[in-house]
Design a protein around this motif. Structure first.
Motif, short mmCIF file in Angstrom:
data_model
loop_
_atom_site.label_atom_id
_atom_site.label_comp_id
_atom_site.label_asym_id
_atom_site.label_seq_id
_atom_site.Cartn_x
_atom_site.Cartn_y
_atom_site.Cartn_z
N ILE A 40 -11.92 15.25 22.76
CA ILE A 40 -12.95 16.24 23.10
C ILE A 40 -12.38 17.65 22.95
N THR A 41 -11.20 17.89 23.49
CA THR A 41 -10.60 19.23 23.46
C THR A 41 -10.30 19.69 22.05
N PHE A 42 -9.51 18.92 21.33
CA PHE A 42 -9.11 19.35 19.99
C PHE A 42 -10.26 19.20 18.99
N GLY A 43 -11.15 18.24 19.21
CA GLY A 43 -12.35 18.14 18.37
C GLY A 43 -13.25 19.35 18.54
N ALA A 44 -13.43 19.78 19.79
CA ALA A 44 -14.25 20.98 20.06
C ALA A 44 -13.59 22.21 19.46
N LEU A 45 -12.27 22.29 19.56
CA LEU A 45 -11.55 23.43 18.98
C LEU A 45 -11.69 23.43 17.46
N LEU A 46 -11.62 22.26 16.85
CA LEU A 46 -11.79 22.15 15.40
C LEU A 46 -13.20 22.55 14.99
N ILE A 47 -14.20 22.11 15.74
CA ILE A 47 -15.59 22.49 15.45
C ILE A 47 -15.77 23.99 15.61
N TYR A 48 -15.21 24.54 16.67
CA TYR A 48 -15.31 26.00 16.86
C TYR A 48 -14.69 26.75 15.69
N LEU A 49 -13.49 26.36 15.28
CA LEU A 49 -12.81 27.07 14.20
C LEU A 49 -13.55 26.94 12.88
N LYS A 50 -14.19 25.82 12.66
CA LYS A 50 -14.95 25.59 11.42
C LYS A 50 -16.26 26.37 11.41
N PHE A 51 -16.95 26.42 12.56
CA PHE A 51 -18.27 27.05 12.65
C PHE A 51 -18.23 28.28 13.54
N LYS A 52 -17.14 29.00 13.50
CA LYS A 52 -16.88 30.13 14.38
C LYS A 52 -17.98 31.19 14.33
N PHE A 94 -8.86 24.88 27.67
CA PHE A 94 -8.12 25.01 26.42
C PHE A 94 -8.99 25.64 25.34
N VAL A 95 -10.23 25.20 25.27
CA VAL A 95 -11.14 25.72 24.23
C VAL A 95 -11.49 27.18 24.49
N ILE A 96 -11.77 27.55 25.72
CA ILE A 96 -12.15 28.95 25.99
C ILE A 96 -10.96 29.89 25.78
N ILE A 97 -9.76 29.44 26.09
CA ILE A 97 -8.58 30.28 25.84
C ILE A 97 -8.42 30.53 24.35
N TRP A 98 -8.51 29.47 23.56
CA TRP A 98 -8.39 29.67 22.11
C TRP A 98 -9.57 30.44 21.56
N TRP A 99 -10.73 30.28 22.15
CA TRP A 99 -11.90 31.05 21.74
C TRP A 99 -11.60 32.55 21.87
N LEU A 100 -11.07 32.92 23.02
CA LEU A 100 -10.75 34.33 23.25
C LEU A 100 -9.62 34.82 22.33
N LEU A 101 -8.63 33.98 22.09
CA LEU A 101 -7.52 34.36 21.21
C LEU A 101 -7.96 34.53 19.76
N MET A 102 -8.94 33.78 19.33
CA MET A 102 -9.34 33.77 17.92
C MET A 102 -10.37 34.84 17.57
N GLN A 103 -10.82 35.60 18.53
CA GLN A 103 -11.82 36.63 18.23
C GLN A 103 -11.26 37.66 17.26
N GLU A 104 -12.08 38.00 16.29
CA GLU A 104 -11.65 38.97 15.29
C GLU A 104 -12.00 40.40 15.68
N LYS A 105 -13.12 40.58 16.35
CA LYS A 105 -13.48 41.93 16.77
C LYS A 105 -13.10 42.11 18.24
N LYS A 106 -12.65 43.30 18.55
CA LYS A 106 -12.27 43.62 19.92
C LYS A 106 -13.51 43.70 20.79
N GLU A 107 -13.48 42.99 21.89
CA GLU A 107 -14.57 43.06 22.85
C GLU A 107 -14.02 43.57 24.17
N SER A 108 -14.89 44.09 24.98
CA SER A 108 -14.46 44.64 26.27
C SER A 108 -14.03 43.52 27.21
#
Length: 178
Positions: free
Chosen positions: A82-94, A129-143
């Motif tokens: 679930i964790t790494f599958g969700a991370l893979l889906i997020y990275l693919k469909f970011k 795990f997914v939300i941490i990587w979500w925040l790390l992978m952001q390309e634009k700076k958010e507040s």
């Protein structure tokens, strides 16, 4: 004889199907191969978009999960999937998941999958795990406030999915088992 009607091991449905075709040793071998492939996919996307430093951070977190032991224990593998599958889906469909409020539905589904397949081993990994990587992978700076709201909303969505699926399993079990 103990009655255990309120708990449900959802992964057993998949395991029983696999036992039609493989023995237990073969399932554990295939499990390890699939886990390695998912990890390699996630590493590919992280290396491609963020570079070696982030990939090393991911590899470290993966090693701390004890992949050799994880591949052998079928009960604990589902949280990994679930964790790494969700991370893979997020990275693919970011880009799709980051536009609008799609991420809320994404985390709702992660919570649902966690309750169905796992429930008790280490469920918070699937959100944290997914939300941490979500925040790390952001390309634009958010507040900070925007990121904090994403963490809160994703957490609420995950808890709602987790709780509603758990209640649904409880109701279904009660109806079937009376």
């Amino acid at each position: 004889e103990e009655e255990y009607s309120r708990y449900w091991h959802g992964y057993v449905v998949i395991l029983r199907f696999l036992l039609l075709f493989f023995n237990y040793y073969e399932i554990r071998l295939v499990n390890g191969i699939f886990q390695t492939l998912i990890f390699a996919g996630v590493m590919y996307f992280i290396l491609k978009s963020k570079g070696i430093k982030y990939a090393l951070a991911l590899a470290t977190s993966y090693i701390l999960l004890m992949p050799a032991a994880l591949a052998q224990c079928l009960q604990y593998s589902w949280t990994y999937y679930i964790t790494f599958g969700a991370l893979l889906i997020y990275l693919k469909f970011k880009s799709y998941l980051e536009e609008g409020e799609h991420y809320i539905y994404f985390f709702l589904l992660i919570g649902i999958a966690t309750t169905y397949l796992d429930l008790l081993t280490y469920p918070l990994l699937t959100w944290g795990f997914v939300i941490i990587w979500w925040l790390l992978m952001q390309e634009k700076k958010e507040s900070v406030v925007s990121n904090l709201l994403k963490v809160i909303y994703s957490g609420i969505a995950w808890v709602m999915g987790y709780a509603l699926m758990w209640i649904g399993k409880w109701v279904a079990g009660s109806l079937v088992l009376r």
